[in-house]
Design a protein around this motif. Sequence first.
Motif, mmCIF file in Angstrom:
data_model
loop_
_atom_site.group_PDB
_atom_site.id
_atom_site.type_symbol
_atom_site.label_atom_id
_atom_site.label_comp_id
_atom_site.label_asym_id
_atom_site.label_seq_id
_atom_site.Cartn_x
_atom_site.Cartn_y
_atom_site.Cartn_z
ATOM 1 N N ARG A 1 57.806 -19.444 -48.162
ATOM 2 C CA ARG A 1 57.904 -18.199 -48.770
ATOM 3 C C ARG A 1 59.418 -17.572 -48.247
ATOM 4 N N GLU A 2 59.835 -18.092 -47.173
ATOM 5 C CA GLU A 2 61.250 -17.590 -46.787
ATOM 6 C C GLU A 2 61.655 -18.449 -45.891
ATOM 7 N N VAL B 1 63.846 -14.444 -48.238
ATOM 8 C CA VAL B 1 62.714 -14.512 -49.227
ATOM 9 C C VAL B 1 63.109 -15.137 -50.531
#
Length: 229
Positions: free
Chosen positions: A221-222, A183
């Motif tokens: 996001r990740e 993340v």
Amino acid sequence: MTHIVAISPHLDDAAFSVGGLLAARARAGVRVTIVTCFTGNVARPTGFALACQLDKGLSADLDYMALRRAEDIAACAVIGAHAVHLPLLEAPHRGYASAPELFAARRADDMMQEPLTEQLEETIDRLRPDVLLAPLAVGNHVDHWLVRDALSAIDRPMLLWEDWPYLTRASHTPVEAVREQHVLSAQDRHERTVMCAAYASQIGFQFGSVEKMEAAIAQVREERLYDAG
Ligand SMILES: [Zn+2]
């Protein structure tokens, strides 16, 4: 010291795909090396290879690959990574004559698999990575598949990244198992953005502008790593 080696097909792929993870690891004191496979020059590119240079607003007499190698060194410097450049020719310099051909079947006359495998094996043996990262080849670029196939032949433990920005375009869901999800922190995202921006010759073509690239990275996001299977 732990050593991460990322095998990037082209001068930009590792930063585009796992720049945040590499930045985080480097910040934690891990040694990071980005090995880019297709960085070789031809003296006077013609046809599609020349068009790839001209359509980025670069003149015919400019040494396009030298410019891109310099961009890569600047990108690696953002996180203190070491850059290794294998002098192999990318697909437009091996007879692939259009953008669609880059994402179609491997040409019968494409002899790159053997030299790529040899050079990657020699390089990996020399660098002795604790963690080896490579592309899943999401998006099906012929050069990305060559790298994945070469590494499969070498058969070392490795984790595969989702090729970005192809990932978002392909609406492709990898079938391999997710091993790790990194993340992105704000700092990771910032450093990934600065690394990616260093590949200035590619930004317009890939994203339209630096602002659009930043907006695209802001949506990430990740960064996921997959088992090689
Ligand atoms: Zn690539």
